[in-house]
Structures are given as structure tokens and as C-alpha cells.
Design a protein around this motif. Structure first.
Motif, PDB file in Angstrom:
ATOM      1  N   SER A 124       0.843  -1.198   0.000  1.00 47.01           N
ATOM      2  CA  SER A 124       0.000   0.000   0.000  1.00 47.01           C
ATOM      3  C   SER A 124       0.875   1.244   0.000  1.00 47.01           C
ATOM      4  CB  SER A 124      -0.931   0.012   1.221  1.00 47.01           C
ATOM      5  OG  SER A 124      -0.178   0.047   2.422  1.00 47.01           O
ATOM      6  N   ARG A 125       0.260   2.341  -0.449  1.00 42.64           N
ATOM      7  CA  ARG A 125       0.963   3.625  -0.487  1.00 42.64           C
ATOM      8  C   ARG A 125       0.069   4.700   0.110  1.00 42.64           C
ATOM      9  NH1 ARG A 125       4.722   6.229  -5.156  1.00 42.64           N
ATOM     10  NH2 ARG A 125       4.952   8.299  -4.217  1.00 42.64           N
ATOM     11  N   ASP A 126       0.669   5.505   0.994  1.00 42.31           N
ATOM     12  CA  ASP A 126      -0.074   6.587   1.629  1.00 42.31           C
ATOM     13  C   ASP A 126       0.793   7.844   1.577  1.00 42.31           C
ATOM     14  OD1 ASP A 126      -1.728   8.201   3.061  1.00 42.31           O
ATOM     15  OD2 ASP A 126      -1.323   7.266   5.014  1.00 42.31           O
ATOM     16  N   GLY A 127       0.536   8.687   0.569  1.00 43.02           N
ATOM     17  CA  GLY A 127       1.347   9.895   0.404  1.00 43.02           C
ATOM     18  C   GLY A 127       2.781   9.538   0.067  1.00 43.02           C
ATOM     19  N   GLY A 128       3.707   9.969   0.909  1.00 46.70           N
ATOM     20  CA  GLY A 128       5.123   9.684   0.673  1.00 46.70           C
ATOM     21  C   GLY A 128       5.601   8.430   1.383  1.00 46.70           C
ATOM     22  N   ARG A 129       4.694   7.597   1.837  1.00 44.61           N
ATOM     23  CA  ARG A 129       5.068   6.375   2.556  1.00 44.61           C
ATOM     24  C   ARG A 129       4.548   5.158   1.803  1.00 44.61           C
ATOM     25  NH1 ARG A 129       8.591   7.034   6.605  1.00 44.61           N
ATOM     26  NH2 ARG A 129       7.541   5.651   8.086  1.00 44.61           N
ATOM     27  N   VAL A 130       5.405   4.135   1.726  1.00 41.72           N
ATOM     28  CA  VAL A 130       5.035   2.855   1.111  1.00 41.72           C
ATOM     29  C   VAL A 130       5.175   1.765   2.160  1.00 41.72           C
ATOM     30  CG1 VAL A 130       5.644   1.144  -0.627  1.00 41.72           C
ATOM     31  CG2 VAL A 130       5.691   3.563  -1.200  1.00 41.72           C
ATOM     32  N   SER A 131       4.139   0.958   2.313  1.00 41.57           N
ATOM     33  CA  SER A 131       4.146  -0.100   3.328  1.00 41.57           C
ATOM     34  C   SER A 131       3.934  -1.449   2.676  1.00 41.57           C
ATOM     35  CB  SER A 131       3.050   0.138   4.371  1.00 41.57           C
ATOM     36  OG  SER A 131       3.262   1.350   5.055  1.00 41.57           O
ATOM     37  N   LEU A 132       4.587  -2.452   3.222  1.00 45.35           N
ATOM     38  CA  LEU A 132       4.344  -3.841   2.838  1.00 45.35           C
ATOM     39  C   LEU A 132       4.065  -4.620   4.115  1.00 45.35           C
ATOM     40  CD1 LEU A 132       6.968  -5.941   3.523  1.00 45.35           C
ATOM     41  CD2 LEU A 132       8.034  -4.372   1.905  1.00 45.35           C
ATOM     42  N   SER A 133       3.185  -5.579   4.029  1.00 42.77           N
ATOM     43  CA  SER A 133       2.885  -6.406   5.196  1.00 42.77           C
ATOM     44  C   SER A 133       2.672  -7.845   4.750  1.00 42.77           C
ATOM     45  CB  SER A 133       1.641  -5.890   5.922  1.00 42.77           C
ATOM     46  OG  SER A 133       0.488  -6.025   5.109  1.00 42.77           O
ATOM     47  N   VAL A 134       3.098  -8.763   5.601  1.00 42.49           N
ATOM     48  CA  VAL A 134       2.905 -10.196   5.363  1.00 42.49           C
ATOM     49  C   VAL A 134       2.238 -10.752   6.614  1.00 42.49           C
ATOM     50  CG1 VAL A 134       4.015 -12.412   4.927  1.00 42.49           C
ATOM     51  CG2 VAL A 134       4.936 -10.333   3.873  1.00 42.49           C
ATOM     52  N   SER A 135       1.043 -11.251   6.450  1.00 42.35           N
ATOM     53  CA  SER A 135       0.295 -11.793   7.585  1.00 42.35           C
ATOM     54  C   SER A 135      -0.042 -13.255   7.322  1.00 42.35           C
ATOM     55  CB  SER A 135      -0.979 -10.979   7.820  1.00 42.35           C
ATOM     56  OG  SER A 135      -1.775 -10.942   6.656  1.00 42.35           O
ATOM     57  N   ASP A 136      -0.158 -14.029   8.393  1.00 38.77           N
ATOM     58  CA  ASP A 136      -0.496 -15.452   8.267  1.00 38.77           C
ATOM     59  C   ASP A 136      -1.541 -15.818   9.317  1.00 38.77           C
ATOM     60  OD1 ASP A 136       0.796 -16.478  10.799  1.00 38.77           O
ATOM     61  OD2 ASP A 136       2.604 -15.704   9.822  1.00 38.77           O
ATOM     62  N   THR A 137      -2.056 -16.995   9.182  1.00 37.57           N
ATOM     63  CA  THR A 137      -3.045 -17.534  10.133  1.00 37.57           C
ATOM     64  C   THR A 137      -2.430 -18.681  10.908  1.00 37.57           C
ATOM     65  OG1 THR A 137      -3.916 -18.978   8.393  1.00 37.57           O
ATOM     66  CG2 THR A 137      -4.975 -16.837   8.688  1.00 37.57           C
ATOM     67  N   GLY A 138      -1.131 -18.523  11.232  1.00 37.21           N
ATOM     68  CA  GLY A 138      -0.387 -19.622  11.825  1.00 37.21           C
ATOM     69  C   GLY A 138      -0.424 -19.669  13.336  1.00 37.21           C
ATOM     70  N   ILE A 139       0.671 -20.196  13.902  1.00 38.58           N
ATOM     71  CA  ILE A 139       0.719 -20.506  15.334  1.00 38.58           C
ATOM     72  C   ILE A 139       0.910 -19.254  16.191  1.00 38.58           C
ATOM     73  CG2 ILE A 139       1.599 -22.816  14.884  1.00 38.58           C
ATOM     74  CD1 ILE A 139       4.388 -21.798  15.641  1.00 38.58           C
ATOM     75  N   GLY A 140       1.343 -18.152  15.579  1.00 38.46           N
ATOM     76  CA  GLY A 140       1.533 -16.925  16.332  1.00 38.46           C
ATOM     77  C   GLY A 140       2.803 -16.949  17.176  1.00 38.46           C
ATOM     78  N   ILE A 141       3.069 -15.842  17.813  1.00 38.88           N
ATOM     79  CA  ILE A 141       4.287 -15.685  18.623  1.00 38.88           C
ATOM     80  C   ILE A 141       3.884 -15.272  20.031  1.00 38.88           C
ATOM     81  CG2 ILE A 141       6.486 -14.456  18.879  1.00 38.88           C
ATOM     82  CD1 ILE A 141       6.347 -13.868  15.866  1.00 38.88           C
ATOM     83  N   PRO A 142       4.373 -15.980  21.069  1.00 34.67           N
ATOM     84  CA  PRO A 142       4.047 -15.595  22.449  1.00 34.67           C
ATOM     85  C   PRO A 142       4.471 -14.152  22.713  1.00 34.67           C
ATOM     86  CG  PRO A 142       5.124 -17.735  22.401  1.00 34.67           C
ATOM     87  CD  PRO A 142       5.223 -17.169  21.021  1.00 34.67           C
ATOM     88  N   ARG A 143       3.710 -13.461  23.574  1.00 35.07           N
ATOM     89  CA  ARG A 143       3.992 -12.058  23.854  1.00 35.07           C
ATOM     90  C   ARG A 143       5.405 -11.861  24.379  1.00 35.07           C
ATOM     91  NH1 ARG A 143       0.967  -7.664  24.299  1.00 35.07           N
ATOM     92  NH2 ARG A 143      -0.926  -8.902  24.036  1.00 35.07           N
ATOM     93  N   GLU A 144       5.880 -12.766  25.261  1.00 31.30           N
ATOM     94  CA  GLU A 144       7.206 -12.594  25.851  1.00 31.30           C
ATOM     95  C   GLU A 144       8.334 -12.808  24.842  1.00 31.30           C
ATOM     96  OE1 GLU A 144       5.844 -16.851  26.525  1.00 31.30           O
ATOM     97  OE2 GLU A 144       4.966 -14.840  26.707  1.00 31.30           O
ATOM     98  N   ALA A 145       8.010 -13.380  23.695  1.00 25.89           N
ATOM     99  CA  ALA A 145       9.046 -13.643  22.691  1.00 25.89           C
ATOM    100  C   ALA A 145       9.029 -12.626  21.556  1.00 25.89           C
ATOM    101  CB  ALA A 145       8.886 -15.046  22.120  1.00 25.89           C
ATOM    102  N   GLN A 146       8.036 -11.742  21.525  1.00 22.52           N
ATOM    103  CA  GLN A 146       7.877 -10.850  20.375  1.00 22.52           C
ATOM    104  C   GLN A 146       9.008  -9.826  20.249  1.00 22.52           C
ATOM    105  OE1 GLN A 146       3.943  -9.143  20.277  1.00 22.52           O
ATOM    106  NE2 GLN A 146       2.932 -11.144  20.323  1.00 22.52           N
ATOM    107  N   ASP A 147       9.678  -9.485  21.375  1.00 15.93           N
ATOM    108  CA  ASP A 147      10.802  -8.546  21.309  1.00 15.93           C
ATOM    109  C   ASP A 147      12.108  -9.228  20.908  1.00 15.93           C
ATOM    110  OD1 ASP A 147       9.181  -6.471  22.093  1.00 15.93           O
ATOM    111  OD2 ASP A 147       9.619  -6.727  24.228  1.00 15.93           O
TER     112      ASP A 147
END
Length: 465
Positions: A384-407
Motif C-alpha cells: 500500500s501507499r499513503d502519500g510519501g510512505r510505502v508499506s508492505l505487510s505479510v500476515s499469516d493464520t499460523g501458530i503466532g508468537i508468544p507475547r514474551e518472545a515478540q521482542d
């Protein structure tokens, strides 16, 4: 004598001494001040002397003009003190001069005075004044002429020392004064300099908070800033060294695991310890470990190149949608093997980037989303593009990441589920590479994940103007 190849290093010139500079500045100022003051005094004295001489000859001339008897007496005596008196006829003939003889006799050596400036002015306007300088005698003579009632001109003159004579006569006294003042000034300068420099010599920059002089505040601030920069640099070096040691240990461990497995399988096959029916499985395991080892070495090389600031190719305009589509096509077979569908959304979005790194970034994000997904799951890639910014995202429906491990998931060799990561052939470097590429492109990376629901990783870049 220097040996060949061992040329002596050029000597660093000694820094100028602040004490010496203060000494010279103070003494030079004193000498200049004395010279100017002495010259001014000589000039004032000369002007006063000249004014007195002019006033005296004017008053004498006026007195003689008012009293003919005094003039006769002067002619008889031939004396008038330091004042010279001359009587000149209207035609310029010198009738008598008290400096040249006595009485009314006219000395033959005196020329006609009709061309003298003061005589001409007196004949025209009643009085005249002039002065003449003698270079030989270094004297100056002031003249005043007054026209008498009978048409004759009475002239008075007074000789005084010239301004140069006054100055040179005072020179020995001035020199003595300069010498005395210079000696006193040197002592005072030394004392003053020691008092000024002592606080600077006693400064301790490691503990100093307030400088002894306001002028030193920028220096102290600069030194404090340099100390902070050095401390920060040392901290970064220590951190980098720690990361290097950890990275080396992790690489060694990660390399040792597949190599040990491969060596074990190969040794069993070589010693005939594997049944003929089991050999294909052993060979497949060796191939899997080899592929894992190759992937690990590849990822380590990519990270090493990026750590050194090296890139495989120049920065250019890259269409993220096209780069994402190419990575989806490359990973389509792997997605099918895992029973995962990959969807690509969004339109054209161009940024200035390294094409190879962008391909590596998409590959790692999509590969991770496939490996850590559930059978029948979905991977969505959006641009996606919003003005002068371009973003890409990759999302899945998988097992996820525990909160304590996200950092920690962007750290090198970190695995949330180590057994699953090894089973899927993960090296633990994929997200570390993604983070490194984002930083090299001044991008911002974010993560949103919930256990058993899935993960979304987004990277935002600045689009070219």
C-alpha cells in the motif's frame, strides 16, 4: 640514520605557550603605550614652547611700536635678550639688526628683506607672521612683523628647538622610562599570567562541571560531549564484540548440529549398519541436513555482507508489488507442500532500494509465514501507499508468537519453537535479515501477533519524490 623503509615521522610543532603570548601582548602594549604617550607629551611640550615664543615676539614688537624711546634704546644697546629685532625700510632694506651689530650701522652681509613672507604681509595688512625651519641646526625660528606709522617694518624673531629636536632630546629619558616600565611590566605580567593560568592548569576535565572562566565553557562542553561520544562508542564496541562472540558461538553450534547428523548417517551407511530398505530414508536425511547447512551458510553470508555495509547491486527504483509477486512464485511449491494458500494484494508501489535485498526481505517474510502456518492456512501479502510512505505487510493464520518472545524474534538464531524450526529447516536468521534490510533502507518494522491466531509483520519505507 634511518633505515630504508623506516622514515622518521615528522616532528609535531610545539604548541604556542599561552604564558608567552600573554607576556608578549602585555609588554608590547606597554611599549606602544609609552611610545605614544611620550610622543604626545613631546608634541604638547613643543606646541606650548612654540605658542610661548610667538606670544613673546608679538608682545615685544607691539611694545617697541608703542615706545619709540625703547626702540632708540634698543638701537643704542643692540640687545633684546633672546629676541632678535630688525628694522626694515619699505623697500626691504635692513636699516639695523640687533643680532648683527650695534647702533644704526647696517651690516653689509644682510640682504634685502622685501621678499620675506612676514615683511610682505606687514606692508600689505599691517602685520605678518611666519616660521622657518633649519635642518642643519634642527631649530625653528618664529617671525612677527609690524608696520610702524612712518611706513617702516619692525620685525621680531625667536628661535626655539624644533619638534624633532625636542623628541630626540627626550629620547634617552624615554628609553630609560620604557626599560623601567618594561621590567615592571614583565614582573606584573608574570604574576598576572600565573594567576590566570593556574585555574586552567588545575582543571580536572573528568570531574569538572563549571569552568573557572566563562570563555572556557565551550571547551568544557566540547570535552564533555567528546567523553560521552567516546563512552557511547566504547559501549557500542563492547556490545558489538559481545554480539560477535555470541554470533560466532551460535554459528558454530548451528553448523555443528547438521554436520554431526550428516557424519553419523554417513558413518552408519559406510559401516553397513543400515538395512537396504532404510537407506533411502538415511540418504534423504543427509540431503535435508545438507540443504539446511547450505541455507544457514547463505544466511550467515548475507548478514555478514550487510554488517560490512556491502550490498549486492546498486540502489535503484524498485516496484515492491513486482518483487513480492516474484517471491510468491518462487515459494508457491513450498506453500502447496504445506497446504497454505498465498494471496497478493495492492497495486504498484515504487521505492528506491537494493533489488536483491528487497527480494531477500520478501522471501524471508513469506517463507516464515508459510513454515509457521497451519495446514489449510493463508498467507496474505499486501502493498500500500499513503502519500510519501510505502508499506508492505505479510500476515499469516499460523501458530503466532508468544507475547514474551515478540521482542526477541528479530535477534539472530532466536527460535520461538526450536523443534518446529529445525523440522522445517529454519536457520533462525530470517527475521534478523529482514530487520537488517529494513534498517539499511531507513525503514520502520512492526510486529502484531497472537498465539494460535497468526502474525502480521509490516515494513514502511519512504517513497521517492
Amino acid at each position: 640514520m634511518n633505515e630504508p623503509g623506516n622514515a622518521a615521522a615528522p616532528e609535531t610543532p610545539a604548541a604556542p605557550s599561552i604564558k608567552k603570548r600573554i607576556y608578549l601582548s602585555i609588554l608590547s602594549l606597554l611599549a606602544l603605550s609609552l611610545l605614544l604617550a611620550s610622543s604626545a607629551l613631546c608634541l604638547v611640550f613643543y606646541r606650548r614652547l612654540s605658542a610661548a615664543a610667538r606670544a613673546e615676539i608679538r608682545s615685544r614688537a607691539e611694545a617697541f611700536a608703542r615706545s619709540p624711546a625703547a626702540l632708540d634704546l634698543l638701537g643704542a644697546s643692540g640687545a633684546a635678550g633672546a629676541v632678535r629685532v630688525t628694522l626694515v625700510a619699505p623697500d626691504g632694506t635692513v636699516l639695523w639688526d640687533n643680532a648683527a651689530g650695534t647702533g644704526r650701522a647696517v651690516p653689509p652681509q644682510l640682504p634685502n628683506h622685501g621678499d620675506r613672507e612676514e615683511i610682505r604681509e606687514a606692508l600689505l595688512s599691517g602685520s605678518g607672521e611666519s616660521r622657518r625651519f633649519s635642518e642643519t641646526l634642527e631649530q625653528e625660528t618664529f617671525y612677527y612683523a609690524l608696520r610702524l606709522e612712518d611706513g617702516h617694518v619692525l620685525r621680531t624673531a625667536r628661535t626655539t628647538a624644533s619638534v624633532f629636536s625636542v623628541f630626540f632630546s627626550a629620547l634617552p629619558v624615554m628609553a630609560a622610562m620604557v626599560l623601567l616600565v618594561m621590567l615592571a611590566g614583565y614582573a606584573a605580567a608574570k604574576h598576572l599570567t600565573n594567576r590566570l593560568v593556574a585555574p586552567i592548569n588545575n582543571m580536572r576535565f573528568n570531574t569538572l562541571s563549571t569552568p573557572p572562566y566563562e570563555e572556557l565553557r565551550p571547551l568544557v562542553a566540547a570535552i564533555a560531549d567528546q567523553r560521552e561520544q567516546i563512552a557511547l562508542h566504547l559501549t557500542q564496541l563492547k556490545k558489538a564484540e559481545k554480539l560477535r562472540r555470541e554470533f560466532t558461538a551460535n554459528v558454530s553450534h548451528e553448523l555443528a548440529t547438521p554436520l554431526t547428523s550428516m557424519s553419523g548417517y554417513a558413518e552408519m551407511l559406510d559401516n553397513g549398519m543400515v538395512a537396504e530398505s532404510d537407506k533411502p530414508a538415511f540418504i534423504r536425511k543427509i540431503k535435508d541436513e545438507t540443504a539446511r547447512l547450505i541455507a544457514l551458510v547463505k544466511d550467515v553470508m548475507v548478514l555478514s555482507q550487510m554488517d560490512e555495509g556491502k550490498s549486492d547491486g546498486p540502489f535503484e527504483e524498485v516496484d515492491l508489488a513486482l518483487a513480492a509477486r516474484e517471491s510468491v512464485e518462487v515459494l508457491s511449491r513450498k506453500a502447496a507442500e504445506h497446504g497454505v494458500s498465498v494471496r497478493l494484494g495492492g497495486g504498484e508501489a515504487v521505492i528506491r532500494a537494493n533489488r536483491t535485498m528487497m527480494a531477500e526481505l520478501f522471501y524471508n517474510l513469506i517463507d516464515n509465514a508459510i513454515k509457521y502456518n497451519k495446514p489449510g492456512g493463508t498467507v496474505r501479502v499486501e502493498i500500500s501507499r499513503d502519500g510519501g510512505r510505502v508499506s508492505l505487510s505479510v500476515s499469516d493464520t499460523g501458530i503466532g508468537i508468544p507475547r514474551e518472545a515478540q521482542d526477541k524474534v528479530f535477534e539472530r538464531f532466536y527460535r520461538t519453537d526450536k523443534s518446529r524450526s529445525r523440522k522445517t529447516g529454519g536457520t533462525g536468521l530470517g527475521l534478523a535479515i529482514v530487520k537488517h534490510i529494513a534498517l539499511l533502507h531507513h525503514g520502520e518494522i512492526s510486529l502484531d501477533s497472537r498465539e494460535d491466531e497468526g502474525t502480521r509483520i509490516s515494513v514502511t519505507f519512504s517513497a521517492p519524490e
